[in-house]
Design an enzyme around this catalytic site. Structure first.
Site, PDB file in Angstrom:
ATOM      1  N   HIS A  41       0.824  -1.208   0.000  1.00 58.70           N
ATOM      2  CA  HIS A  41       0.000   0.000   0.000  1.00 58.70           C
ATOM      3  C   HIS A  41       0.860   1.260   0.000  1.00 58.70           C
ATOM      4  O   HIS A  41       0.980   1.964   1.004  1.00 58.70           O
ATOM      5  CB  HIS A  41      -0.950  -0.016   1.201  1.00 58.70           C
ATOM      6  CG  HIS A  41      -2.110  -0.933   1.017  1.00 58.70           C
ATOM      7  ND1 HIS A  41      -2.882  -1.406   2.059  1.00 58.70           N
ATOM      8  CD2 HIS A  41      -2.636  -1.486  -0.107  1.00 58.70           C
ATOM      9  CE1 HIS A  41      -3.832  -2.193   1.579  1.00 58.70           C
ATOM     10  NE2 HIS A  41      -3.703  -2.253   0.271  1.00 58.70           N
ATOM     11  N   HIS A  74      -0.132  -8.849   1.167  1.00 57.85           N
ATOM     12  CA  HIS A  74      -1.187  -8.963   2.175  1.00 57.85           C
ATOM     13  C   HIS A  74      -1.764 -10.372   2.261  1.00 57.85           C
ATOM     14  O   HIS A  74      -2.464 -10.690   3.222  1.00 57.85           O
ATOM     15  CB  HIS A  74      -2.325  -7.985   1.854  1.00 57.85           C
ATOM     16  CG  HIS A  74      -1.844  -6.601   1.562  1.00 57.85           C
ATOM     17  ND1 HIS A  74      -1.684  -6.131   0.268  1.00 57.85           N
ATOM     18  CD2 HIS A  74      -1.456  -5.597   2.374  1.00 57.85           C
ATOM     19  CE1 HIS A  74      -1.236  -4.885   0.317  1.00 57.85           C
ATOM     20  NE2 HIS A  74      -1.079  -4.538   1.571  1.00 57.85           N
ATOM     21  N   GLU A 126      -5.456  -7.809   4.105  1.00 60.50           N
ATOM     22  CA  GLU A 126      -4.851  -8.846   4.947  1.00 60.50           C
ATOM     23  C   GLU A 126      -5.920  -9.538   5.783  1.00 60.50           C
ATOM     24  O   GLU A 126      -5.905 -10.768   5.938  1.00 60.50           O
ATOM     25  CB  GLU A 126      -3.785  -8.254   5.867  1.00 60.50           C
ATOM     26  CG  GLU A 126      -3.143  -9.311   6.769  1.00 60.50           C
ATOM     27  CD  GLU A 126      -2.236  -8.742   7.837  1.00 60.50           C
ATOM     28  OE1 GLU A 126      -2.115  -9.381   8.896  1.00 60.50           O
ATOM     29  OE2 GLU A 126      -1.647  -7.661   7.619  1.00 60.50           O
ATOM     30  N   SER A 226      -2.184   0.707   6.311  1.00 59.36           N
ATOM     31  CA  SER A 226      -2.611   0.509   7.700  1.00 59.36           C
ATOM     32  C   SER A 226      -1.528   0.914   8.683  1.00 59.36           C
ATOM     33  O   SER A 226      -1.769   1.673   9.630  1.00 59.36           O
ATOM     34  CB  SER A 226      -3.001  -0.958   7.921  1.00 59.36           C
ATOM     35  OG  SER A 226      -3.289  -1.206   9.276  1.00 59.36           O
ATOM     36  N   ASN A 227      -0.305   0.421   8.465  1.00 58.94           N
ATOM     37  CA  ASN A 227       0.757   0.695   9.442  1.00 58.94           C
ATOM     38  C   ASN A 227       1.129   2.176   9.477  1.00 58.94           C
ATOM     39  O   ASN A 227       1.467   2.707  10.532  1.00 58.94           O
ATOM     40  CB  ASN A 227       1.968  -0.201   9.187  1.00 58.94           C
ATOM     41  CG  ASN A 227       2.771   0.198   7.978  1.00 58.94           C
ATOM     42  OD1 ASN A 227       3.671   1.025   8.060  1.00 58.94           O
ATOM     43  ND2 ASN A 227       2.454  -0.392   6.822  1.00 58.94           N
ATOM     44  N   SER A 269       5.808   0.432   4.089  1.00 60.33           N
ATOM     45  CA  SER A 269       5.719   0.287   2.633  1.00 60.33           C
ATOM     46  C   SER A 269       6.203   1.526   1.887  1.00 60.33           C
ATOM     47  O   SER A 269       6.059   1.612   0.667  1.00 60.33           O
ATOM     48  CB  SER A 269       4.271  -0.038   2.230  1.00 60.33           C
ATOM     49  OG  SER A 269       3.367   0.880   2.814  1.00 60.33           O
TER      50      SER A 269
END
Length: 313
Positions: A41, A74, A126, A226-227, A269
């Protein structure tokens, strides 16, 4: 103004492995190469690969017979994997090995009929792939994202439960949810090792350290990462202003009014070139050269898929 860089930041071993897989497959087979979902991502990475001949798809029917397909970092569900295997396609799997570990935990629970609670974000690929590892109708798999979800959750057998966690979930938030699960279901079992990956944990800890030494935090990462979003949330929870930026041009000069020390980090990412461009942009606003905080040195390296080793010989 000073610039402080979080350490560690940027690419994790799973992302580096996924990009390496795609680049090697392109070198061997030539374009076009099909990737199910965005490989990682990050818009810069996705656009770079697209320019090299990668075609990103969501539905398997979009891939022509005889083509090469790669699963994103993912991971995918059993149903997607089965659909791909039923076609005349050459398959390579770029699923992060730490995601694969979670998939195996779910598959074992499904085989034993143990109901499984997944701590994760609704709609994340994921999470969709992980839920898709469970196929035992005598049991069940349930997604929780908040404490409210835990208290409202209904299960078949509260004495036959386990929990797992999305690898990029917030460390602090998952800890609170796990405490609530243990309070509500005293017999629930967890994994032998935590599912949140080393890179997520390290980057979240690095942001905590960064916020203590800075007046503002800029997180380099895409909106669907997300992270990266967790890093912004963590910084904001300390009361410091924090912004998610896809690239240097997203920075607003007025953010820096009255700021003495700027903190910069990057999601797992986000490539380092974007961080370098952010530093140059900040320097154009009058910032000094960047300094890196002390941090944890990551040495994790994941091997390439076995079938890619064979083809590469």
């Amino acid at each position: 103004m000073r610039i402080l860089l979080a350490n560690p930041r940027g690419f994790c071993a799973g992302v580096e492995r996924a990009i390496n897989i795609v680049e090697k497959v392109i070198a061997i087979y030539g374009p076009p190469i099909y990737v199910r979902h965005e490989l990682v991502h990050n818009s810069y990475v996705v656009n770079t690969l697209r320019n090299q001949g990668v075609v990103f798809i969501e539905q398997i029917h979009e891939v022509p017979d005889g083509a090469v397909i790669i699963f994103s970092a993912h991971g995918v569900s059993k149903a997607i994997r089965k659909e791909v295997q039923s076609r005349n396609l050459t398959i390579f799997d770029a699923t992060c090995p730490l995601v694969t570990k979670v998939h195996m935990e779910v598959a074992r629970a499904s085989h034993k009929g143990i109901e499984t609670i997944l701590i994760g974000h609704y709609g994340h690929p994921e999470v969709e792939g992980t839920i898709g590892q469970y196929n035992n109708t005598d049991g069940g798999i349930y997604l929780v994202e908040s404490l409210e979800d835990v208290w409202q959750l209904k299960v078949k057998n509260k004495n036959n439960l386990c929990f797992i966690t999305q690898t990029t979930f917030s460390v602090d938030k998952s800890s609170a949810i796990i405490d609530a699960l243990r309070q509500r279901f005293p017999f629930i079992k967890g994994p032998h090792k935590q599912d949140i990956c080393y890179a997520t944990t390290n980057r979240q800890e690095a942001v905590r350290n960064l916020t203590m030494a800075t007046d503002i935090v800029l997180v380099v990462g895409s909106k669907n990462s997300s992270n990266s979003n967790r890093l912004v949330e963590l910084a904001q929870q300390t009361g410091k202003p924090a912004y998610l930026i896809d690239c240097a041009s997203d920075i607003k000069e007025n953010w820096l009014q009255g700021i003495n020390i700027i903190g910069v980090t990057a999601g797992a990412s986000a490539p380092n070139i974007l961080v370098l461009q952010v530093i140059l942009k900040l320097q154009s606003f009058g910032a000094e050269s960047a300094e890196e905080l002390r941090g944890y040195e990551e040495k994790m390296i994941f091997d390439l898929p076995r079938n890619l080793h064979v083809v590469n010989k």
